[in-house]
Design a protein around this motif. Sequence first.
Motif, PDB file in Angstrom:
ATOM      1  N   ALA A   1      40.292  26.622  44.737  1.00 33.97           N
ATOM      2  CA  ALA A   1      41.719  26.953  44.697  1.00 33.97           C
ATOM      3  C   ALA A   1      42.037  27.712  43.410  1.00 33.97           C
ATOM      4  O   ALA A   1      42.739  28.729  43.431  1.00 33.97           O
ATOM      5  CB  ALA A   1      42.567  25.687  44.803  1.00 33.97           C
TER       6      ALA A   1
ATOM      7  N   PHE B   1      40.738  22.554  38.999  1.00 38.64           N
ATOM      8  CA  PHE B   1      41.514  23.754  39.330  1.00 38.64           C
ATOM      9  C   PHE B   1      41.445  24.767  38.186  1.00 38.64           C
ATOM     10  O   PHE B   1      41.098  25.935  38.379  1.00 38.64           O
ATOM     11  CB  PHE B   1      42.965  23.354  39.611  1.00 38.64           C
ATOM     12  CG  PHE B   1      43.872  24.510  39.922  1.00 38.64           C
ATOM     13  CD1 PHE B   1      43.855  25.102  41.180  1.00 38.64           C
ATOM     14  CD2 PHE B   1      44.751  25.001  38.967  1.00 38.64           C
ATOM     15  CE1 PHE B   1      44.701  26.169  41.477  1.00 38.64           C
ATOM     16  CE2 PHE B   1      45.591  26.059  39.256  1.00 38.64           C
ATOM     17  CZ  PHE B   1      45.573  26.646  40.507  1.00 38.64           C
TER      18      PHE B   1
ATOM     19  N   SER C   1      45.716  28.098  48.590  1.00 39.64           N
ATOM     20  CA  SER C   1      45.244  27.348  47.427  1.00 39.64           C
ATOM     21  C   SER C   1      46.199  26.212  47.070  1.00 39.64           C
ATOM     22  O   SER C   1      45.779  25.075  46.869  1.00 39.64           O
ATOM     23  CB  SER C   1      45.081  28.280  46.225  1.00 39.64           C
ATOM     24  OG  SER C   1      44.122  29.264  46.514  1.00 39.64           O
TER      25      SER C   1
ATOM     26  N   MET D   1      45.828  33.872  49.870  1.00 36.58           N
ATOM     27  CA  MET D   1      45.037  33.106  48.916  1.00 36.58           C
ATOM     28  C   MET D   1      45.880  32.118  48.120  1.00 36.58           C
ATOM     29  O   MET D   1      45.503  30.960  47.922  1.00 36.58           O
ATOM     30  CB  MET D   1      44.321  34.047  47.955  1.00 36.58           C
ATOM     31  CG  MET D   1      43.108  34.712  48.553  1.00 36.58           C
ATOM     32  SD  MET D   1      42.162  35.510  47.257  1.00 36.58           S
ATOM     33  CE  MET D   1      40.699  35.974  48.151  1.00 36.58           C
TER      34      MET D   1
ATOM     35  N   MET E   1      44.548  23.647  49.885  1.00 36.64           N
ATOM     36  CA  MET E   1      43.305  23.226  49.239  1.00 36.64           C
ATOM     37  C   MET E   1      43.539  22.279  48.067  1.00 36.64           C
ATOM     38  O   MET E   1      42.855  21.281  47.903  1.00 36.64           O
ATOM     39  CB  MET E   1      42.516  24.448  48.777  1.00 36.64           C
ATOM     40  CG  MET E   1      42.128  25.333  49.946  1.00 36.64           C
ATOM     41  SD  MET E   1      40.957  26.588  49.475  1.00 36.64           S
ATOM     42  CE  MET E   1      39.470  25.629  49.299  1.00 36.64           C
ATOM     43  N   TYR E   2      44.546  22.618  47.252  1.00 33.21           N
ATOM     44  CA  TYR E   2      44.804  21.771  46.086  1.00 33.21           C
ATOM     45  C   TYR E   2      45.299  20.391  46.512  1.00 33.21           C
ATOM     46  O   TYR E   2      44.873  19.367  45.979  1.00 33.21           O
ATOM     47  CB  TYR E   2      45.809  22.452  45.145  1.00 33.21           C
ATOM     48  CG  TYR E   2      45.903  21.753  43.823  1.00 33.21           C
ATOM     49  CD1 TYR E   2      44.901  21.908  42.865  1.00 33.21           C
ATOM     50  CD2 TYR E   2      46.979  20.921  43.521  1.00 33.21           C
ATOM     51  CE1 TYR E   2      44.962  21.242  41.657  1.00 33.21           C
ATOM     52  CE2 TYR E   2      47.044  20.262  42.303  1.00 33.21           C
ATOM     53  CZ  TYR E   2      46.038  20.427  41.371  1.00 33.21           C
ATOM     54  OH  TYR E   2      46.092  19.771  40.170  1.00 33.21           O
TER      55      TYR E   2
ATOM     56  N   ILE F   1      40.574  31.541  54.920  1.00 32.84           N
ATOM     57  CA  ILE F   1      39.979  32.061  53.688  1.00 32.84           C
ATOM     58  C   ILE F   1      39.123  33.280  53.994  1.00 32.84           C
ATOM     59  O   ILE F   1      39.117  34.255  53.241  1.00 32.84           O
ATOM     60  CB  ILE F   1      39.168  30.963  52.987  1.00 32.84           C
ATOM     61  CG1 ILE F   1      40.130  29.892  52.496  1.00 32.84           C
ATOM     62  CG2 ILE F   1      38.384  31.528  51.816  1.00 32.84           C
ATOM     63  CD1 ILE F   1      39.457  28.695  51.921  1.00 32.84           C
TER      64      ILE F   1
ATOM     65  N   ALA G   1      32.793  29.128  48.331  1.00 31.46           N
ATOM     66  CA  ALA G   1      34.142  28.654  48.651  1.00 31.46           C
ATOM     67  C   ALA G   1      34.404  28.688  50.150  1.00 31.46           C
ATOM     68  O   ALA G   1      34.809  27.693  50.753  1.00 31.46           O
ATOM     69  CB  ALA G   1      35.167  29.524  47.929  1.00 31.46           C
TER      70      ALA G   1
ATOM     71  N   MET H   1      40.696  31.267  43.624  1.00 31.93           N
ATOM     72  CA  MET H   1      41.456  32.140  44.518  1.00 31.93           C
ATOM     73  C   MET H   1      42.797  32.542  43.903  1.00 31.93           C
ATOM     74  O   MET H   1      43.226  33.689  44.027  1.00 31.93           O
ATOM     75  CB  MET H   1      41.654  31.473  45.875  1.00 31.93           C
ATOM     76  CG  MET H   1      40.327  31.276  46.580  1.00 31.93           C
ATOM     77  SD  MET H   1      40.383  31.403  48.363  1.00 31.93           S
ATOM     78  CE  MET H   1      41.723  30.383  48.819  1.00 31.93           C
ATOM     79  N   VAL H   2      43.465  31.601  43.226  1.00 32.93           N
ATOM     80  CA  VAL H   2      44.735  31.941  42.586  1.00 32.93           C
ATOM     81  C   VAL H   2      44.494  32.983  41.497  1.00 32.93           C
ATOM     82  O   VAL H   2      45.233  33.961  41.363  1.00 32.93           O
ATOM     83  CB  VAL H   2      45.424  30.686  42.007  1.00 32.93           C
ATOM     84  CG1 VAL H   2      46.616  31.071  41.140  1.00 32.93           C
ATOM     85  CG2 VAL H   2      45.875  29.762  43.134  1.00 32.93           C
TER      86      VAL H   2
END
Length: 275
Positions: A232, A84, A55, A51, A59-60, A164, A149, A235-236
């Motif tokens: 993202a 974010f 992320s 994850m 994703m970011y 994911i 997501a 998930m973080v």
Amino acid sequence: YNMDIGRILIAFGLTLIAGLSTGIGSIIAFFAKRTNTRFLSISLGFSAGVMIYVSFADMYVEAQSTLAIALGQRNGAWAAALAFFGGMLLIALIDKLIPSAENPHEIKRVEDVGDVEDGNIPNDSTKLIRMGTLTALAIAIHNFPEGIATFIAAMKDPSLGIAITVAVAIHNIPEGISVSIPIYYATGDKKKAFKLSFLSGLAEPLGALVGFLILMPFLNDVVFGVVFAVVAGIMVYIALDELLPAAREYEQAHLSIYGLIAGMMVMAVSLILFM
């Protein structure tokens, strides 16, 4: 964005798999005599690694570049950063609103609840039923944004969607355990416990469906970028707030970090392979 039916179906399929893995958790709960702490520790760490890596590394970055094209370099960077941390705030609020006893992030072990097989059914069964039901509800609420997501990620890039899905699926397994155990110990009814944990996982594809219906008309680069950055952040947050502490709860502190690094490596390699 080409809205080919195939891609939409793949995205839905992945979300379904991710959600239904809560059922796997409850199956494990019934067949395991003891909690396999080493395995859970490593796999929770692994899931966190997947994850976090996905992320930040994918994703970011994706969100930032998409938003930069749409809004310009600086504005795009601001939008990505705001989205974010907005995602983190969103999931933190959800956590705040769910009382901690029912919070799926609080760890349950198979042995925690006494042995029903020996006929030691805890006297406080109503409390247990309440705990299990509320946990199921809490997990359903959590799975909702995760479903959106997974779906959006799979729509944009199926290989990312698969990554994911794997992470979410692994992290849903202990959640399934934490729903079904209290209910099983309260009722002695494995079917009922399985059903409830299974249903809580269905919130995932439901989230995908809602995301699909609400966001589809507006899907453009800006929406995609913002949603990606929000996801993202979510998930973080889940990885840091839930997976790693859970992995450490199982008394195998270093194992969780090895799992984390392994998850990051697997993710890094698969992102390169799917390029």
